[in-house]
Design an enzyme around this catalytic site. Sequence first.
Site, short mmCIF file in Angstrom:
data_model
loop_
_atom_site.label_atom_id
_atom_site.label_comp_id
_atom_site.label_asym_id
_atom_site.label_seq_id
_atom_site.Cartn_x
_atom_site.Cartn_y
_atom_site.Cartn_z
N ARG A 24 57.02 2.88 51.38
CA ARG A 24 57.43 1.51 51.66
C ARG A 24 57.55 1.27 53.16
O ARG A 24 58.07 0.23 53.60
CB ARG A 24 58.76 1.21 50.97
CG ARG A 24 58.68 1.27 49.45
CD ARG A 24 57.68 0.28 48.90
NE ARG A 24 58.18 -1.09 48.93
CZ ARG A 24 57.42 -2.17 48.77
NH1 ARG A 24 56.11 -2.04 48.62
NH2 ARG A 24 57.95 -3.38 48.79
N ALA A 27 53.08 1.35 58.00
CA ALA A 27 51.68 1.75 57.82
C ALA A 27 51.40 2.16 56.38
O ALA A 27 50.30 1.94 55.85
CB ALA A 27 51.34 2.89 58.77
N TYR A 167 62.23 13.27 68.40
CA TYR A 167 61.25 12.79 67.42
C TYR A 167 59.89 13.46 67.66
O TYR A 167 59.28 13.99 66.73
CB TYR A 167 61.11 11.27 67.49
CG TYR A 167 60.06 10.72 66.55
CD1 TYR A 167 60.34 10.50 65.21
CD2 TYR A 167 58.78 10.44 67.01
CE1 TYR A 167 59.38 10.00 64.35
CE2 TYR A 167 57.80 9.95 66.16
CZ TYR A 167 58.11 9.73 64.83
OH TYR A 167 57.13 9.25 63.98
N LYS A 171 58.04 16.16 65.20
CA LYS A 171 56.73 15.80 64.64
C LYS A 171 55.71 16.87 64.96
O LYS A 171 54.84 17.18 64.13
CB LYS A 171 56.27 14.44 65.19
CG LYS A 171 57.00 13.24 64.63
CD LYS A 171 56.84 13.09 63.13
CE LYS A 171 55.49 12.55 62.73
NZ LYS A 171 55.41 12.25 61.27
#
Length: 572
Positions: A24, A27, A167, A171
């Site tokens: 949801r 992208a 972040y 990642k």
Amino acid sequence: MVEAQQHHNSEVAERRWCVVTGGRGFAARHLVQMLLRLDTFCVRIADLAPSIIFDPSEQSGALGQAFQSGRASYVSADIRDKSQVLKACEGAEVVFHMAAPDSSINNHKLHQSVNVQGTVNVIESCVELKVKRLIYTSSPSVVFDGVNGTLNGDESLPYPTKHNDSYSATKADGEALVIKANGVNGLLTCCVRPSGIFGPGDNLFVPSLVNAARAGKSKFIIGDGNNMYDFTYVENVAHAHICAERALASDGPVALKAAGQAYFITNMEPIKIWEIMALILHGLGYERPKIKVPVSIIMPIAHLVEAIYTVLAPYGMKVLQLTPSRVRLLSCNRTFDCSKANDLLGYSPVVPLKEGLTRTIDSYSHLRAELSRRKDGPSKASIYLGSGRVSDILLWRDKRQTLATMLVLWAIYSYFVVSGHTIITAVSKLVVGASILLFLHAISPVKILGYTIKKVPESKFHLSKGMSHKVALLMTSSWNYAVNGLKSLCCGNEWLAYFKVVFSLILLDLLGAFSLQSLFTLVIPFIFVAFYVYENKEEEIDGLVLSIISIPSRLKSDAEGNIDTKTKTKSE
């Protein structure tokens, strides 16, 4: 009728299923729509919410129809819980792992638990359930060290030893795990790194620009404004995921060559970052950025803002846009070569940049400037103050709370400043007074003259583990930050760190020139009055400030014009 339903159910059961984690998200929604249009897979959407809530357009569109026909389903799943991930991925042939926290939230624990541990859970579930393919949505920030920009960088760029923020670091860790998992129990994996995603439905990029414009911050350009960026329209991001899945699903050497790799994904149309911001703002009726502010000036301010947020966040102050990591991102080059994705995945953009910008601007008609002038949103003063409790107090929204705060400050001023007590004496007297009051309150009867005396529960004096952890974490991080700064200075080559320290000490020296009495009698009353006046006279003050700031630019422009005129006259 029953036979037709049974035939339909068996047909759905025989179809291939894919899973989109974080389905949801911005992208991910576009990927789900594209998968449904292609009609290759049944799509299982996995996300945190207990159930799916359709937008009006989704209810009547392809997604709503897919749910009715059984071609799409929803499962509530937190990827930090492996049992929930196993349930979500059961029976799937492909997993598109797109779940990730908001990159603007500076919370290392959250990023670590989702981007790393969550990815471990997804990988292990895919291996155990014999899922054939796993496509991971990564980020170009995995190769960004927070200092050096990138021009036409390719996938040979290594991970830096230190990332720009938690972040990016987490990642990168998640991406490395996905690449390492390639080939385990027949699982084929790859990672896509879309750069600067934008488009309809985005809740971060365009809304942030509009908020900055409404707060009067969009006039400024950080740096010289010439740094180049690669952006990717959201449908091209979805298309890249489809291309990656098809490449891994190919037979023979094509799949083996494409698997276990990371790929940069862009619109293949580099543009100045401040130019694309100007195009979006102008398209929505706002002023283009035009006042250039050097990074050397804005960076210390960003560090100060971050420090203030760290202190005031527990009191309701919201995350601010001006952070050191964001300043670095806005002031450097970030362009990438997509040749590898084109060669091995067959990726090329399906929507050009110009068309993507037009679609994006049209989709945000509700944020246009003429609508914001109706004053139905937060004021600039409120936005500057974080739109929390601090804002309510300084803008006199809650007069009782404002007056109570002023009363407390006046008591501190009278007791600590005017009296001339030393800090130790004042604190000692304060503790003694509080102890006497608490003791008298405790021994007093429950009712006096018919009035009930509410006793203070012991829990009020208890410091929770969560608060203790926050205080300890703040002290530890502050200490580590100072130590790391000293280490950088000892190396002798960190000029930026040196200037930060010098600037901080100069600022401290200037603040030290103010006595406590001056602070309480001049600065604090000024703050209570200034923000209130600014909220009510916003446009007039903004116009005055803008005219003052633009004086150097006008003088420089006039000087250049005079030089050109003289040069032209001499040549004639």
